[in-house]
Design an enzyme around this catalytic site. Structure first.
Site, PDB file in Angstrom:
ATOM      1  N   ALA A  12       0.833  -1.207   0.000  1.00 33.74           N
ATOM      2  CA  ALA A  12       0.000   0.000   0.000  1.00 33.74           C
ATOM      3  C   ALA A  12       0.867   1.257   0.000  1.00 33.74           C
ATOM      4  CB  ALA A  12      -0.916  -0.002   1.227  1.00 33.74           C
ATOM      5  N   GLY A  14       2.192   2.784  -2.881  1.00 36.49           N
ATOM      6  CA  GLY A  14       2.236   3.521  -4.140  1.00 36.49           C
ATOM      7  C   GLY A  14       1.470   4.820  -4.124  1.00 36.49           C
ATOM      8  N   ARG A  18      -2.477   7.620 -11.599  1.00 40.01           N
ATOM      9  CA  ARG A  18      -3.580   7.617 -12.567  1.00 40.01           C
ATOM     10  C   ARG A  18      -4.922   7.973 -11.935  1.00 40.01           C
ATOM     11  NH1 ARG A  18      -3.016   2.050 -15.740  1.00 40.01           N
ATOM     12  NH2 ARG A  18      -1.715   1.458 -13.963  1.00 40.01           N
ATOM     13  N   THR A  84       7.955  -2.797  -5.767  1.00 38.23           N
ATOM     14  CA  THR A  84       7.277  -3.815  -4.970  1.00 38.23           C
ATOM     15  C   THR A  84       8.256  -4.806  -4.351  1.00 38.23           C
ATOM     16  OG1 THR A  84       6.935  -5.065  -7.008  1.00 38.23           O
ATOM     17  CG2 THR A  84       5.129  -3.660  -6.269  1.00 38.23           C
ATOM     18  N   ASP A 108      -4.744  -2.327  -3.759  1.00 37.21           N
ATOM     19  CA  ASP A 108      -5.722  -1.781  -4.690  1.00 37.21           C
ATOM     20  C   ASP A 108      -6.494  -2.867  -5.432  1.00 37.21           C
ATOM     21  OD1 ASP A 108      -3.759  -2.754  -6.334  1.00 37.21           O
ATOM     22  OD2 ASP A 108      -3.380  -0.886  -7.405  1.00 37.21           O
ATOM     23  N   GLY A 145       1.432  -6.384 -15.984  1.00 34.63           N
ATOM     24  CA  GLY A 145       2.543  -7.274 -16.294  1.00 34.63           C
ATOM     25  C   GLY A 145       2.047  -8.532 -16.980  1.00 34.63           C
ATOM     26  N   ASN A 175      -0.376 -10.758 -14.856  1.00 37.84           N
ATOM     27  CA  ASN A 175      -0.087 -10.906 -13.431  1.00 37.84           C
ATOM     28  C   ASN A 175      -0.978  -9.943 -12.662  1.00 37.84           C
ATOM     29  OD1 ASN A 175       1.208 -11.228 -10.896  1.00 37.84           O
ATOM     30  ND2 ASN A 175       2.580  -9.530 -11.369  1.00 37.84           N
ATOM     31  N   ARG A 338     -31.346  14.178  11.168  1.00 36.36           N
ATOM     32  CA  ARG A 338     -29.942  14.461  11.416  1.00 36.36           C
ATOM     33  C   ARG A 338     -29.462  13.660  12.624  1.00 36.36           C
ATOM     34  NH1 ARG A 338     -30.026  20.798  11.765  1.00 36.36           N
ATOM     35  NH2 ARG A 338     -27.836  20.454  12.339  1.00 36.36           N
TER      36      ARG A 338
END
Length: 486
Positions: A12, A14, A18, A84, A108, A145, A175, A338
């Protein structure tokens, strides 16, 4: 039972460029949880001995979210060496002499379920492989990959998109970033990985090639559901993952006995709970930790966030957050509840009513066009249309207390702090500034004053003045005729 021979490493660290977001990619949410939260939920279901989460970009933000949801996880900081491979290498260092299997997951990839991963680990252990790589076959492999197999069909290596030749880029088996390694083999080979690639990163995928070159057994397990195995890299994929997860969640509750008339427009977070015989109508969102009891009907066009809805309640076209709705109660349409709104059994909050931080007792009704804030209402109360609790004096919020069996007239204002005693009644248009004793009738009486001819004098030439003059003339003529007859 804890699997003492299994450790899970979640990547986690990265940036997720994008996504084009200031929020780290793994913290973007679907189904009421961040992406990494879904991955950790699945990891926890495997009962591993260790769960490690490797962080770097927006380190404190990601670590805080991880530990808030899964305090038993170990947060590991990646250093300045990218990739990685380096992330897993640092996690291995934290594992010390651990000699079992290391399951590597991506933060992700939120849709893989525990059954799929359990099968992967079981297959890996049964094969005796040094590593088992999860793959998927897709129509468009762009960005992933590629799995490169030898002439015998065995896995030789994994090639990243930017390093692939045209022939390698044409491969559609990808992958998905999920691996099971034997810890000892992983530890021995990951130190040999360099950064001589287009990204200048230490790739975990290079370990697979090194294991193959060392003639250690390398296996591939193809994911049964390719869509579930894919990562989220941009907002389009985020929306696709959200739809997939929501469809699963809706289907699960349907199979548990809930009637959901339009799954395409119904959104249910993974943390919500629906009892059998709940009915959900179209365009309804049931979010976060909302709990709905049996026989309740929710919707259409309703949003419930962290709410409790009792048995056989009906909630229609309502927006509610942190509210409690009792058994047999009726809410809406067009109600706004509320935080702190509590409606007891068989009560009613009606059309265009807003309630905040208030308790409404059993069988009590606020049917129309009202604001109820910081108020305690007893049993069997009926507030007339246009009831307002004036609870704020520009400095402090004050409470209104309304006893049992109170009936108020229309267009009442209760100026807090004020108490209305049991069984009391109020007249239409009353402004209640003082406490009302039990059983009393409270009125705000002021003499009505009519100023004859005001419109004709002050608004000459208007249509109102013209019709008023005509009406006055007709009235005078009628009065004169009556006098003559008399």
């Amino acid at each position: 039972m804890t699997d003492t021979k299994l450790a899970v490493v979640v990547l986690a660290a990265g940036r997720g460029t994008r996504m084009k977001s200031s929020l780290p990619k793994v913290l973007h949410g679907i189904g009421g949880r961040p992406l990494v939260g879904h991955v950790l939920d699945t990891a926890e279901a495997l009962a591993p001995a260790h769960v490690l989460v490797v962080v770097r970009h927006e380190r404190d933000l990601v670590a805080s979210a991880v530990l808030a949801a899964h305090p038993e996880a170990t947060v590991v900081d990646q250093d300045e060496v990218p990739g990685t491979g380096r992330a897993v290498e640092i996690a291995l260092d934290r594992l010390g002499e651990f000699d079992g299997d290391v399951l590597v997951l991506s933060g992700d990839v939120p849709l893989l379920d525990s059954d799929t991963l359990t099968s992967l680990v079981t297959t890996h252990r049964g094969s005796g492989a040094a590593v088992t790589v999860m793959s998927a076959v897709v129509d468009d492999a762009t960005g992933y990959g590629r799995i490169i197999r030898g002439g015998s069909g065995d896995l030789e290596r994994i090639v990243e998109q930017k390093d692939a030749t045209p022939d390698e880029a044409s491969v559609t088996e990808i992958n998905v970033g999920v691996y099971v390694f034997r810890a000892g083999d992983l530890r021995a080979h990951i130190a040999l990985v360099g950064t001589a690639n287009a990204q200048g990163e230490k790739y975990l995928t290079d370990v697979v090639g090194l294991l193959h070159d060392s003639r250690l057994p390398v296996a591939v397990s193809t994911a049964p559901d390719a869509a579930a195995a894919l990562g989220v890299n941009d907002r389009v994929q985020l929306a696709e993952a959200a739809r997939t997860l929501n469809a699963r969640t809706v289907r699960r509750w349907q199979l548990e006995g809930a009637t959901i008339l339009d799954p395409a427009t119904t959104w249910i977070d993974v943390s919500a709970t629906l009892a059998p015989d709940v009915t959900v109508l179209p365009n309804t969102h049931i979010l976060r930790a909302t709990v709905i009891d049996s026989g309740a009907t929710i919707g259409p066009d309703t949003s419930l966030v962290d709410c409790e809805v009792g048995e056989n309640a009906v909630v229609t076209r309502t927006d509610a957050t942190l509210a409690v709705i009792g058994a047999g109660a009726n809410v809406g349409p067009f109600a706004y509840l509320r935080p702190g709104a509590q409606l007891a059994a068989n009560g009613k909050i009606g059309t265009f009513v807003e309630v905040k931080n208030s308790t409404i007792g059993e069988g009590s009704k606020v049917p129309h066009l009202s604001y109820i804030g910081d108020t305690t209402i007893g049993r069997g109360v009926n507030l007339g249309a246009g009831a307002i609790t004036a609870n704020y004096d520009d400095l402090t919020k004050h409470r209104t207390e309304i006893g049992d069996e109170v009936h108020s007239g229309s267009h009442n204002v209760f100026v807090a702090p004020v108490r209305v005693g049991d069984g009391a009644k109020t007249g239409a248009g009353a402004v209640i500034r003082k406490d009302v004793p039990a059983g009393a009738l409270a009125l705000s009486v002021a003499p009505q004053r009519n100023i004859e001819g005001w419109v004709e004098k002050n608004r000459p030439g208007t249509h109102a003045a013209d019709v008023a003059a005509q009406a006055r003339s007709a009235q005078k003529a009628g009065d004169g005729a009556q006098e003559e007859d008399g």
